[in-house]
Design a protein around this motif. Sequence first.
Motif, PDB file in Angstrom:
ATOM      1  N   ASN A 125       0.821  -1.218   0.000  1.00  0.00           N
ATOM      2  CA  ASN A 125       0.000   0.000   0.000  1.00  0.00           C
ATOM      3  C   ASN A 125       0.849   1.260   0.000  1.00  0.00           C
ATOM      4  OD1 ASN A 125      -2.533  -1.237  -0.016  1.00  0.00           O
ATOM      5  ND2 ASN A 125      -2.391  -1.620   2.183  1.00  0.00           N
ATOM      6  N   ILE A 126       1.859   1.317  -0.832  1.00  0.00           N
ATOM      7  CA  ILE A 126       2.722   2.493  -0.892  1.00  0.00           C
ATOM      8  C   ILE A 126       1.947   3.702  -1.415  1.00  0.00           C
ATOM      9  CG2 ILE A 126       4.814   3.460  -1.921  1.00  0.00           C
ATOM     10  CD1 ILE A 126       5.854   0.543  -2.057  1.00  0.00           C
ATOM     11  N   SER A 127       1.122   3.504  -2.419  1.00  0.00           N
ATOM     12  CA  SER A 127       0.369   4.620  -2.997  1.00  0.00           C
ATOM     13  C   SER A 127      -0.627   5.210  -2.007  1.00  0.00           C
ATOM     14  CB  SER A 127      -0.363   4.172  -4.262  1.00  0.00           C
ATOM     15  OG  SER A 127      -1.290   3.158  -3.958  1.00  0.00           O
ATOM     16  N   ASP A 128      -1.216   4.363  -1.154  1.00  0.00           N
ATOM     17  CA  ASP A 128      -2.168   4.869  -0.165  1.00  0.00           C
ATOM     18  C   ASP A 128      -1.496   5.807   0.828  1.00  0.00           C
ATOM     19  OD1 ASP A 128      -4.203   3.452  -1.326  1.00  0.00           O
ATOM     20  OD2 ASP A 128      -4.082   1.760   0.062  1.00  0.00           O
ATOM     21  N   LYS A 129      -0.265   5.507   1.189  1.00  0.00           N
ATOM     22  CA  LYS A 129       0.456   6.383   2.123  1.00  0.00           C
ATOM     23  C   LYS A 129       0.672   7.761   1.492  1.00  0.00           C
ATOM     24  CE  LYS A 129       2.799   2.574   4.394  1.00  0.00           C
ATOM     25  NZ  LYS A 129       4.046   1.835   4.557  1.00  0.00           N
ATOM     26  N   LEU A 130       0.940   7.787   0.227  1.00  0.00           N
ATOM     27  CA  LEU A 130       1.141   9.069  -0.460  1.00  0.00           C
ATOM     28  C   LEU A 130      -0.180   9.814  -0.635  1.00  0.00           C
ATOM     29  CD1 LEU A 130       3.083  10.982  -1.913  1.00  0.00           C
ATOM     30  CD2 LEU A 130       2.659   9.682  -3.997  1.00  0.00           C
ATOM     31  N   LEU A 131      -1.219   9.116  -1.064  1.00  0.00           N
ATOM     32  CA  LEU A 131      -2.506   9.763  -1.312  1.00  0.00           C
ATOM     33  C   LEU A 131      -3.208  10.200  -0.030  1.00  0.00           C
ATOM     34  CD1 LEU A 131      -3.903   7.567  -4.215  1.00  0.00           C
ATOM     35  CD2 LEU A 131      -3.066   9.907  -4.352  1.00  0.00           C
ATOM     36  N   ASP A 132      -2.907   9.550   1.102  1.00  0.00           N
ATOM     37  CA  ASP A 132      -3.540   9.895   2.376  1.00  0.00           C
ATOM     38  C   ASP A 132      -2.744  10.904   3.195  1.00  0.00           C
ATOM     39  OD1 ASP A 132      -5.593   8.183   1.763  1.00  0.00           O
ATOM     40  OD2 ASP A 132      -4.811   6.519   2.941  1.00  0.00           O
ATOM     41  N   ASN A 133      -1.710  11.483   2.620  1.00  0.00           N
ATOM     42  CA  ASN A 133      -0.874  12.451   3.319  1.00  0.00           C
ATOM     43  C   ASN A 133      -1.550  13.828   3.259  1.00  0.00           C
ATOM     44  OD1 ASN A 133       1.111  14.181   4.230  1.00  0.00           O
ATOM     45  ND2 ASN A 133       2.762  13.097   3.206  1.00  0.00           N
ATOM     46  N   TYR A 134      -2.318  14.156   4.308  1.00  0.00           N
ATOM     47  CA  TYR A 134      -3.105  15.384   4.307  1.00  0.00           C
ATOM     48  C   TYR A 134      -2.243  16.642   4.340  1.00  0.00           C
ATOM     49  CZ  TYR A 134      -7.045  12.331   5.049  1.00  0.00           C
ATOM     50  OH  TYR A 134      -7.984  11.354   4.900  1.00  0.00           O
ATOM     51  N   LYS A 135      -1.117  16.600   5.043  1.00  0.00           N
ATOM     52  CA  LYS A 135      -0.249  17.777   5.096  1.00  0.00           C
ATOM     53  C   LYS A 135       0.288  18.110   3.705  1.00  0.00           C
ATOM     54  CE  LYS A 135       1.134  17.558   9.863  1.00  0.00           C
ATOM     55  NZ  LYS A 135       0.955  18.782  10.543  1.00  0.00           N
ATOM     56  N   MET A 136       0.639  17.085   2.933  1.00  0.00           N
ATOM     57  CA  MET A 136       1.111  17.313   1.571  1.00  0.00           C
ATOM     58  C   MET A 136       0.017  17.977   0.735  1.00  0.00           C
ATOM     59  SD  MET A 136       2.104  14.611  -1.427  1.00  0.00           S
ATOM     60  CE  MET A 136       0.391  14.141  -1.652  1.00  0.00           C
ATOM     61  N   TRP A 137      -1.218  17.492   0.856  1.00  0.00           N
ATOM     62  CA  TRP A 137      -2.333  18.062   0.089  1.00  0.00           C
ATOM     63  C   TRP A 137      -2.633  19.488   0.521  1.00  0.00           C
ATOM     64  CZ3 TRP A 137      -3.015  15.992  -4.273  1.00  0.00           C
ATOM     65  CH2 TRP A 137      -2.881  14.614  -4.449  1.00  0.00           C
ATOM     66  N   GLN A 138      -2.499  19.777   1.815  1.00  0.00           N
ATOM     67  CA  GLN A 138      -2.725  21.139   2.283  1.00  0.00           C
ATOM     68  C   GLN A 138      -1.678  22.101   1.721  1.00  0.00           C
ATOM     69  OE1 GLN A 138      -2.671  20.491   6.492  1.00  0.00           O
ATOM     70  NE2 GLN A 138      -4.869  20.080   6.616  1.00  0.00           N
ATOM     71  N   CYS A 139      -0.413  21.676   1.740  1.00  0.00           N
ATOM     72  CA  CYS A 139       0.662  22.511   1.180  1.00  0.00           C
ATOM     73  C   CYS A 139       0.449  22.727  -0.314  1.00  0.00           C
ATOM     74  CB  CYS A 139       2.017  21.864   1.426  1.00  0.00           C
ATOM     75  SG  CYS A 139       2.529  21.899   3.145  1.00  0.00           S
ATOM     76  N   LEU A 140       0.087  21.667  -1.032  1.00  0.00           N
ATOM     77  CA  LEU A 140      -0.164  21.800  -2.469  1.00  0.00           C
ATOM     78  C   LEU A 140      -1.349  22.716  -2.751  1.00  0.00           C
ATOM     79  CD1 LEU A 140       0.478  18.184  -3.766  1.00  0.00           C
ATOM     80  CD2 LEU A 140       1.830  20.221  -4.218  1.00  0.00           C
ATOM     81  N   ALA A 141      -2.378  22.634  -1.920  1.00  0.00           N
ATOM     82  CA  ALA A 141      -3.545  23.508  -2.111  1.00  0.00           C
ATOM     83  C   ALA A 141      -3.165  24.972  -1.928  1.00  0.00           C
ATOM     84  CB  ALA A 141      -4.652  23.119  -1.136  1.00  0.00           C
ATOM     85  N   VAL A 142      -2.339  25.266  -0.936  1.00  0.00           N
ATOM     86  CA  VAL A 142      -1.891  26.649  -0.719  1.00  0.00           C
ATOM     87  C   VAL A 142      -1.050  27.119  -1.898  1.00  0.00           C
ATOM     88  CG1 VAL A 142      -0.406  28.101   0.720  1.00  0.00           C
ATOM     89  CG2 VAL A 142      -2.050  26.560   1.788  1.00  0.00           C
ATOM     90  N   LEU A 143      -0.099  26.297  -2.349  1.00  0.00           N
ATOM     91  CA  LEU A 143       0.733  26.670  -3.499  1.00  0.00           C
ATOM     92  C   LEU A 143      -0.105  26.853  -4.758  1.00  0.00           C
ATOM     93  CD1 LEU A 143       3.827  24.350  -2.939  1.00  0.00           C
ATOM     94  CD2 LEU A 143       3.746  26.839  -2.758  1.00  0.00           C
ATOM     95  N   PHE A 144      -1.076  25.964  -4.953  1.00  0.00           N
ATOM     96  CA  PHE A 144      -1.944  26.062  -6.120  1.00  0.00           C
ATOM     97  C   PHE A 144      -2.778  27.341  -6.056  1.00  0.00           C
ATOM     98  CE2 PHE A 144      -5.093  24.627  -9.230  1.00  0.00           C
ATOM     99  CZ  PHE A 144      -4.271  23.981 -10.139  1.00  0.00           C
ATOM    100  N   ALA A 145      -3.276  27.686  -4.867  1.00  0.00           N
ATOM    101  CA  ALA A 145      -4.066  28.915  -4.715  1.00  0.00           C
ATOM    102  C   ALA A 145      -3.214  30.151  -4.985  1.00  0.00           C
ATOM    103  CB  ALA A 145      -4.670  28.974  -3.317  1.00  0.00           C
ATOM    104  N   ILE A 146      -1.966  30.121  -4.561  1.00  0.00           N
ATOM    105  CA  ILE A 146      -1.066  31.255  -4.808  1.00  0.00           C
ATOM    106  C   ILE A 146      -0.833  31.420  -6.300  1.00  0.00           C
ATOM    107  CG2 ILE A 146       1.321  32.067  -4.536  1.00  0.00           C
ATOM    108  CD1 ILE A 146       1.195  30.827  -1.674  1.00  0.00           C
ATOM    109  N   THR A 147      -0.530  30.317  -6.993  1.00  0.00           N
ATOM    110  CA  THR A 147      -0.286  30.430  -8.436  1.00  0.00           C
ATOM    111  C   THR A 147      -1.562  30.792  -9.184  1.00  0.00           C
ATOM    112  OG1 THR A 147      -0.515  28.031  -8.725  1.00  0.00           O
ATOM    113  CG2 THR A 147       1.710  28.889  -8.472  1.00  0.00           C
ATOM    114  N   TYR A 148      -2.726  30.339  -8.686  1.00  0.00           N
ATOM    115  CA  TYR A 148      -3.984  30.718  -9.320  1.00  0.00           C
ATOM    116  C   TYR A 148      -4.227  32.217  -9.169  1.00  0.00           C
ATOM    117  CZ  TYR A 148      -8.958  30.951 -10.374  1.00  0.00           C
ATOM    118  OH  TYR A 148     -10.177  31.282 -10.909  1.00  0.00           O
TER     119      TYR A 148
END
Length: 128
Positions: free
Chosen positions: A95-118
Amino acid sequence: MRSKLLKAGFFLLLLIFPLIVGITSPNVDNEETICPFLRFFNIPCFGCGMTKSIIHLYKGEFAESFAYHYWTIPIVLFSFTMVCLLISDIITKKNISDKLLDNYKMWQCLAVLFAITYTIRLWQHFTI
């Protein structure tokens, strides 16, 4: 296993759809957008330009790709990585992919970066 196949199919579709559009529509830069936000409100959405950007990336036209959307290369790399990880998980029964997809801190950081670039894209859209 079925959910991993569905996830792999989703990420594979993200990679293949622009390829099909690019093949069937060789003059994609001159075609009108299908984005309802851009067409009706003259405001680009988060994904505006992503398909055209991926098409240019596949053609090796990196400057044009970056001009359409800043996040193309990271999204293509992430999608390709996820397809490989999900297939690997299916074969090895891990379940290596599940560990990556369930990483909420990573998704939060990406959402902030995506919002900044948007926000930068919106600012450029309205100042040009």
